[in-house]
Design a protein around this motif. Sequence first.
Motif, mmCIF file in Angstrom:
data_model
loop_
_atom_site.group_PDB
_atom_site.id
_atom_site.type_symbol
_atom_site.label_atom_id
_atom_site.label_comp_id
_atom_site.label_asym_id
_atom_site.label_seq_id
_atom_site.Cartn_x
_atom_site.Cartn_y
_atom_site.Cartn_z
ATOM 1 N N ILE A 142 0.979 -1.290 0.153
ATOM 2 C CA ILE A 142 -0.026 -0.134 0.071
ATOM 3 C C ILE A 142 0.898 1.337 0.102
ATOM 4 O O ILE A 142 0.537 2.256 -0.696
ATOM 5 N N GLN A 143 2.061 1.274 0.643
ATOM 6 C CA GLN A 143 3.048 2.460 0.775
ATOM 7 C C GLN A 143 3.364 2.538 -0.476
ATOM 8 O O GLN A 143 3.356 3.815 -0.771
ATOM 9 N N ASP A 144 3.821 1.517 -1.256
ATOM 10 C CA ASP A 144 4.295 1.814 -2.645
ATOM 11 C C ASP A 144 3.404 2.254 -3.506
ATOM 12 O O ASP A 144 3.544 3.112 -4.704
ATOM 13 N N LEU A 145 2.040 1.901 -3.326
ATOM 14 C CA LEU A 145 0.983 2.357 -4.195
ATOM 15 C C LEU A 145 0.782 4.065 -4.194
ATOM 16 O O LEU A 145 0.422 4.742 -4.809
ATOM 17 N N VAL A 146 0.938 4.310 -2.833
ATOM 18 C CA VAL A 146 0.854 5.767 -2.519
ATOM 19 C C VAL A 146 1.851 6.629 -2.835
ATOM 20 O O VAL A 146 1.736 7.729 -3.538
ATOM 21 N N ARG A 147 2.971 5.921 -2.888
ATOM 22 C CA ARG A 147 4.136 6.709 -3.549
ATOM 23 C C ARG A 147 4.366 6.959 -4.850
ATOM 24 O O ARG A 147 4.802 7.815 -5.605
ATOM 25 N N ALA A 148 3.667 6.010 -5.317
ATOM 26 C CA ALA A 148 3.625 5.921 -7.014
ATOM 27 C C ALA A 148 2.365 6.797 -7.687
ATOM 28 O O ALA A 148 2.416 6.925 -8.760
ATOM 29 N N GLU A 149 1.529 7.109 -6.860
ATOM 30 C CA GLU A 149 0.219 7.984 -7.070
ATOM 31 C C GLU A 149 0.747 9.229 -7.937
ATOM 32 O O GLU A 149 1.560 10.021 -7.285
ATOM 33 N N THR A 150 0.373 9.470 -8.936
ATOM 34 C CA THR A 150 0.927 10.746 -10.043
ATOM 35 C C THR A 150 -0.535 11.667 -10.004
ATOM 36 O O THR A 150 -0.176 12.731 -10.012
ATOM 37 N N ASP A 151 -1.584 11.203 -9.572
ATOM 38 C CA ASP A 151 -2.738 11.969 -9.674
ATOM 39 C C ASP A 151 -2.459 13.035 -8.466
ATOM 40 O O ASP A 151 -2.288 12.818 -7.288
#
Length: 473
Positions: free
Chosen positions: A312-321
Amino acid sequence: MLYELVKSVTALVVGFAIYSILEVVFPPFNFPRNIPTIPFYVSFISSWTNLDQKDIYNKYLREKLEKYGAVKIYFASRWNILVTRPEYLVEVFKNEDIYAKSGNHLKIPGSVLATYTGDNVISAHGTLWKLYREVVSSSIQFPDLSTIHQNTSKFLDLLEQELVGTSSIVVNDLLQRYSLVNVGDSILGVDFEALDSKESTMHQKIKYIKSQIFRPFFMNFPYVEKYPIPSRIKAKREVEGFRNWFGQTLLSKYNPERENSAATKLVQALHNDKLTQKQFFDNAIIIMVAGHENPLLLMLSLLYVLAKHQDIQDLVRAETDPQQPYLSSVIYETLRLFPPLGQIINRCTTKSTWLGNIHIPKGVYVGYNNMATGRDRSVWGAGADRFQPSRWGTTLGEVNSNYSASKRSSKLPAFHGRKRACLGEKFALNESKWFITAVLEKYKVRLDEDWKEKITPAGPISPLGMKLKFEKV
């Protein structure tokens, strides 16, 4: 004659002692019979066990609350009705005149906590609440956020210094300093200089005052503080001294050109005789306390869930929106499972009333447990205990729509509800988003293997003594 007198006095003392014990052990006879009673010792069981709030909920509360939606519970020197079913909460929040706010100054007068927070915009009812809201609501709902980014950069610099020679630290103190400076700059309009030094006066005073207030025995039995107990007399004196120091700090440091700051609004109301000096102190204190403590607890819990769930941390970090729908869903899911304020009992019935099929007499305190509602399997399904941000949706519109619907229906009461909903909700959410985004841009965060996962045993909810590892991205 003397012997008979001694016998009579002894009998009276013994009788009074038995009556007092029975009052603690059993709820009053006029309390509803169709909801269960939680054993009286549950509210203070954490004082002699290693159970945290999640353990206590699962072991003693969950089954009864999920089945009945309400229970009788002993807390803060009295028996109360605790409700968690969303439809019951909707009624409580909607009927403010029946379930009237009744804060510590009325519930536990003479206690150290009541001395600290007084009568304020959160706890007041009726015309007083309207007066306090008129003075401070715009300052809280429309804060000046211009310094948040600067404060966040300063926090990251200080964090980097803390990490010299180690990769693992306890972040509570540093994060409290960050939270204090934000509420000072953004809402009160006063620079507390909390990030300028570890020995910041404001930071050190708050730490000390918390240590005086949050003593487990006295939090569970606050009525005893009405008696001349030396340690509590000292605690009240320390609290009064801090209140006076804090009020004088606002009076001397507020900037009248910042017309919408809470300090300016409060000082003007004091000078115009809209508020007494005590009301000025009471509302200044509660804005500072709620404005830094609740976001602090939320940010600690966010760090915990992100460190625990690396995917989940990785997904938050990768969020570009730039609108950050996934981070929003992570925050809402954290509020569901780890609401900053767990159990709140601060409403008192002004008349005999029915809540569903539960008859509640006049003069009974009614409260709610945010964590219990957020984990209720009859509300959130079999996976209620799973940290699952995807339950909120994918697009920002969907995520926010589901969040608003959950608040409206009281499925998620972390920010309370209806016209007494938390004034600082938007501030807390924005502060948390900026903070998490900035930290994850710079660091991967993990739980230290030596830290035993546990949340606080009572009171506000957050990871207890959490130790984190930070690794540069």
